[in-house]
Scaffold this active site. Structure first.
Site, PDB file in Angstrom:
ATOM      1  N   CYS A   2       0.863  -1.169   0.000  1.00  9.07           N
ATOM      2  CA  CYS A   2       0.000   0.000   0.000  1.00  9.07           C
ATOM      3  C   CYS A   2       0.902   1.222   0.000  1.00  9.07           C
ATOM      4  CB  CYS A   2      -0.865  -0.004   1.243  1.00  9.07           C
ATOM      5  SG  CYS A   2      -1.770  -1.546   1.417  1.00  9.07           S
ATOM      6  N   ARG A  27       1.203   1.948  -5.963  1.00  7.34           N
ATOM      7  CA  ARG A  27       1.431   0.912  -4.949  1.00  7.34           C
ATOM      8  C   ARG A  27       0.155   0.157  -4.597  1.00  7.34           C
ATOM      9  NH1 ARG A  27       6.261   1.739  -2.344  1.00  7.34           N
ATOM     10  NH2 ARG A  27       5.557   0.464  -0.624  1.00  7.34           N
ATOM     11  N   TRP A  74      -3.684  -1.752  -1.425  1.00  3.82           N
ATOM     12  CA  TRP A  74      -3.631  -2.928  -2.288  1.00  3.82           C
ATOM     13  C   TRP A  74      -4.028  -4.074  -1.380  1.00  3.82           C
ATOM     14  CZ3 TRP A  74      -0.791  -7.556  -2.776  1.00  3.82           C
ATOM     15  CH2 TRP A  74      -0.843  -8.151  -4.042  1.00  3.82           C
ATOM     16  N   ASN A 100       1.239  -0.019   5.987  1.00  2.00           N
ATOM     17  CA  ASN A 100       1.671  -0.728   4.786  1.00  2.00           C
ATOM     18  C   ASN A 100       2.490  -1.927   5.251  1.00  2.00           C
ATOM     19  OD1 ASN A 100       2.653  -1.559   2.281  1.00  2.00           O
ATOM     20  ND2 ASN A 100       4.364  -0.130   2.366  1.00  2.00           N
ATOM     21  N   GLY A 101       2.082  -3.117   4.860  1.00  5.87           N
ATOM     22  CA  GLY A 101       2.797  -4.320   5.267  1.00  5.87           C
ATOM     23  C   GLY A 101       1.796  -5.402   5.634  1.00  5.87           C
ATOM     24  N   GLU A 487      12.035 -10.301 -21.085  1.00  2.00           N
ATOM     25  CA  GLU A 487      11.602  -8.988 -20.611  1.00  2.00           C
ATOM     26  C   GLU A 487      10.486  -8.415 -21.501  1.00  2.00           C
ATOM     27  OE1 GLU A 487      11.672  -7.404 -18.071  1.00  2.00           O
ATOM     28  OE2 GLU A 487      11.313  -5.329 -18.587  1.00  2.00           O
ATOM     29  N   LYS A 491       6.712  -7.406 -20.251  1.00  4.05           N
ATOM     30  CA  LYS A 491       6.122  -6.078 -20.465  1.00  4.05           C
ATOM     31  C   LYS A 491       4.750  -6.219 -21.127  1.00  4.05           C
ATOM     32  CE  LYS A 491       7.918  -4.125 -18.421  1.00  4.05           C
ATOM     33  NZ  LYS A 491       9.067  -4.430 -17.625  1.00  4.05           N
ATOM     34  N   GLU A 494       2.134  -7.590 -18.673  1.00 11.02           N
ATOM     35  CA  GLU A 494       1.799  -6.661 -17.591  1.00 11.02           C
ATOM     36  C   GLU A 494       0.829  -5.584 -18.012  1.00 11.02           C
ATOM     37  OE1 GLU A 494       5.931  -5.424 -16.471  1.00 11.02           O
ATOM     38  OE2 GLU A 494       5.107  -5.576 -14.459  1.00 11.02           O
ATOM     39  N   HIS A 510      11.335 -28.128 -29.683  1.00 12.27           N
ATOM     40  CA  HIS A 510      11.142 -29.132 -28.633  1.00 12.27           C
ATOM     41  C   HIS A 510       9.747 -29.064 -28.012  1.00 12.27           C
ATOM     42  CE1 HIS A 510      15.320 -30.298 -28.944  1.00 12.27           C
ATOM     43  NE2 HIS A 510      15.584 -28.996 -29.052  1.00 12.27           N
ATOM     44  N   LYS A 606       3.735  -1.373  -7.810  1.00 10.27           N
ATOM     45  CA  LYS A 606       5.110  -1.071  -8.220  1.00 10.27           C
ATOM     46  C   LYS A 606       6.136  -1.805  -7.371  1.00 10.27           C
ATOM     47  CE  LYS A 606       8.301   1.191 -10.464  1.00 10.27           C
ATOM     48  NZ  LYS A 606       8.582   0.673 -11.811  1.00 10.27           N
TER      49      LYS A 606
HETATM   50  O1  M6R Z   1      11.661  -2.927  -7.187  1.00  9.34           O
HETATM   51  P1  M6R Z   1      12.150  -4.224  -7.760  1.00  9.34           P
HETATM   52  O2  M6R Z   1      13.119  -4.038  -8.840  1.00  9.34           O
HETATM   53  O3  M6R Z   1      12.694  -5.155  -6.713  1.00  9.34           O
HETATM   54  O4  M6R Z   1      10.877  -4.921  -8.385  1.00  9.34           O
HETATM   55  C1  M6R Z   1      10.966  -6.210  -8.912  1.00  9.34           C
HETATM   56  C2  M6R Z   1       9.715  -6.569  -9.682  1.00  9.34           C
HETATM   57  O5  M6R Z   1       8.606  -6.529  -8.847  1.00  9.34           O
HETATM   58  C3  M6R Z   1       9.493  -5.626 -10.855  1.00  9.34           C
HETATM   59  O6  M6R Z   1      10.579  -5.596 -11.722  1.00  9.34           O
HETATM   60  C4  M6R Z   1       8.224  -6.051 -11.632  1.00  9.34           C
HETATM   61  O7  M6R Z   1       8.448  -7.258 -12.290  1.00  9.34           O
HETATM   62  C5  M6R Z   1       7.839  -4.934 -12.598  1.00  9.34           C
HETATM   63  N1  M6R Z   1       6.444  -4.711 -12.543  1.00  9.34           N
HETATM   64  C6  M6R Z   1       8.237  -5.240 -13.987  1.00  9.34           C
HETATM   65  O8  M6R Z   1       7.802  -4.309 -14.904  1.00  9.34           O
END
Ligand code: M6R
Length: 611
Positions: A2, A27, A74, A100-101, A487, A491, A494, A510, A606
């Site tokens: 959060c 967040r 969240w 938060n936590g 990667e 993207k 996501e 394979h 994030k």
């Molecule tokens: O803050 P961090 O780099 O530790 O975050 C790691 C992942 O949560 C972060 O890279 C996540 O996969 C992103 N949403 C990717 O776009």
């Protein structure tokens, strides 16, 4: 995961809290709420949905207080609902808390409180906190500020889990207490005012001077004073640190979305991450990394540990370090590493990558590695973040604040920093000097090459328009191109919600090739001269089966393919920094075509500060 924000000063708190919350929405955005002190009494206003809904909530107009706390949620414990929204109050409405936590032992604490006559209105883990504070407060023999402070520390001593908390009390209408353990929290210092937040960018427009709290550190604040202490109530001396990010870095600055802005910032963020670490005709400089030749010669294994995009940067780091330093590297997801029994000793070097520096799994993996005797290096984008405080050495990417949930500029900055680390270690070891020299020169060309890549977006946009309604796509590549495929696929998932898979090109035969049929989209990355012919054969195999292709390459292809995005030639070890950009843009344009919220994709936050 959060976001929390707070203000204590002489201005109206409401606009500051709402502004901070909207910046922290990345967040979590299931619900939001604030509590302020109005005529010496706590008033809370909450709303399901986004901060924009909270702004319109009943009672908001009457909020005028100059001290307040806010939360954007969240959901973890309890579905998104008004009752489960923060701030939470105790039964007597004397204390308000945002959190938060996760409180892992909340069920036991709830039973304890129920046995002592307390009742609960939410399903959250958080609601035990204000009630425990009330419990300790009402039992206390202390007087004055100490009574409030002691009730909070006694409460925290009962909590297991992670928390960043802001606490208001009716009996202390001019004070606020904050504390953190394994969840982020910073305090911005102004003139007779303080700003509290889960991250720096959310309050960067108000101040650049920040106090960074360590785990189990508390701050008791009034408008013109701040006292820090530990959980045994022992005072702590703290200096505010000046953060050099500029406030504009946390604004969209004319771009439609943060993600697009951050994609376009990559030339700058690479330039700043290189800084004076690499210069023409001289050895690299990494003063924060104290490594000797003897130590590096003794290292028999390097682990790179991270999550998500940061882990994908780690795959490129593996190739870089193995090629330049001749030391075997293993890349692992922090969530796996932390729960197995990795073989680690004092000859193991562990490198942790985290943009936020607050990812719960990465922090836990780092603690495990230290416990087992490894030397640890953190690569982070956030000064003073948790991993930077846990690791033996920290090296910062200077990408500036990354706001969009989907990571872009942090990824490329991580790769360039990994390249610099590999170069630096190879220089200390005195090996592969020719390769190192070449790579140093190639790194310096990257910022202008990125600008070149960003000039050619029309074909990418056109391809996005053709494919945005599809449900599945495939990404392929070999070597570092496979790392980029992973990667690119992440993207796309996501932000466009399109299912995609990334495979090493050679693996297609394979199994996955069974899924290739007429009109399926296959995205291919091809930057390794030595593997070009093999990679082309793999692309031909899918074309023969009717696939349409989108190829990102810096090689001359003697075949005609569907859409080919040409990028500048560079050293294959750092080519991901250029080849990922068309994939970032493709995901972005597809998401826009679908009319989705690019910066805040569903279900994602994030920084994943819970397991
Ligand atoms: O803050 P961090 O780099 O530790 O975050 C790691 C992942 O949560 C972060 O890279 C996540 O996969 C992103 N949403 C990717 O776009």
């Amino acid at each position: 995961m959060c976001g929390i924000v707070g203000y204590i000063g002489r201005k109206e708190a409401k606009p500051i809290l709402l502004n901070g919350l909207s910046r922290l929405e990345y967040r979590g955005y299931d619900s939001a709420g604030i509590a302020t002190i109005e005529s010496d009494k706590i008033v809370t206003i909450k709303s399901l949905g986004r901060v924009s809904d909270l702004e319109k909530a009943t009672g908001m107009d009457a909020i005028k207080g100059t001290l307040g706390i806010g939360h954007t949620r969240w959901a973890t414990h309890g579905k998104p609902s008004k009752e489960n929204s923060h701030p939470h109050m105790d039964n007597s409405n004397s204390f308000a808390v945002v959190h938060n936590g996760i409180i892992e032992n909340y069920a036991n604490l709830k039973d304890f409180l129920i046995n002592n006559g307390y009742t609960f209105i939410s399903q959250t883990d958080t609601e035990v906190i204000p009630n425990l504070i009330h419990f300790h407060y009402s039992q206390s023999n202390e007087t004055g500020n100490k009574k409030f402070i002691k009730a909070v520390t006694d409460t925290c001593n009962m909590l297991k889990g992670s928390y960043a908390l802001e606490i208001l009390a009716n009996d202390f209408p001019d004070n606020m207490i904050v504390v953190r353990k394994d969840s982020p929290l910073v305090i911005g210092k102004g003139q007779d005012e303080k700003y509290i937040s889960s991250d720096i960018p959310a309050i960067l427009s108000f101040t650049k001077d920040f106090y960074l709290l360590n785990d189990n550190e508390f701050a008791f604040m009034s408008r013109d004073n701040i006292e820090f202490f530990d959980k045994g109530l022992r005072p702590i001396q703290k200096q505010a640190q000046n953060i050099t990010w500029n406030a504009g870095a946390a604004e969209k600055e004319g771009f439609e979305d943060f993600m697009l802005k951050e994609i376009h910032e990559q030339s700058k963020s690479i330039r700043e991450t290189i800084g004076s670490r690499i210069q023409e005709n001289s050895l690299s400089s990494l003063p924060d990394l104290e490594m000797t030749k003897e130590y590096l010669e003794s290292v028999n294994k390097i682990f790179i540990i991270a999550c998500g995009t940061a882990m994908h940067a780690g795959y490129v780091g593996k190739t870089l370090i193995e090629s330049l330093c001749n030391i075997p590297v293993e890349v692992e997801a922090a969530s796996e590493f932390r729960y197995r029994n990795p073989i680690i000793n004092d000859k193991t070097l562990c490198l942790f990558i985290s943009q936020s520096g607050e990812t719960a799994d990465t922090i836990a993996a780092l603690k495990l590695a230290r416990f087992k005797g490894a030397r640890t290096i953190a690569v982070s984008n956030v000064i003073g973040s948790s991993i930077s405080r846990e690791a033996d050495y920290t090296l910062y990417t200077h990408a500036g604040p990354e706001i969009a949930v989907a990571s872009t500029k942090a990824y490329t900055a991580q790769i360039v920093l990994l390249a610099i680390i590999a170069i630096h270690c190879a220089e200390i070891l005195g090996i592969n000097q020719e390769k190192v020299q070449e790579l140093r020169n190639d790194i310096l060309l990257l910022p202008s090459q990125i600008e070149e890549v960003l000039k050619n977006t029309n074909d990418i946009k056109a391809f996005a328009q053709r494919v945005y309604k599809e449900e599945d796509m495939f990404f392929i590549g070999r070597g570092v191109d496979y790392a980029v495929a992973l990667e690119g696929s992440l993207k796309l998932k996501e932000i466009s919600y399109i299912h995609s898979e990334a495979y090493p090109s050679g693996e297609l035969k394979h199994g996955p090739i069974a899924l290739i049929e007429n009109d399926v989209t296959v995205i291919s990355v091809l930057t390794d001269r030595l593997l070009t012919e093999k990679a082309i054969s793999n692309i031909q195999e899918v074309v023969t089966r009717g696939a349409k292709t989108f190829i990102v390459t810096n090689q001359e292809l003697n075949h005609s393919f569907d859409t080919v995005i040409n990028i500048p030639k560079t050293n294959v070890l750092i080519s991901p920094i250029l080849s990922v950009i068309p994939l970032q843009l493709l995901a972005y344009y597809i998401s826009k075509e679908k009319g989705l919220d690019v910066d805040k994709p569903r279900n994602l936050a994030k920084s994943v500060t819970v397991e």
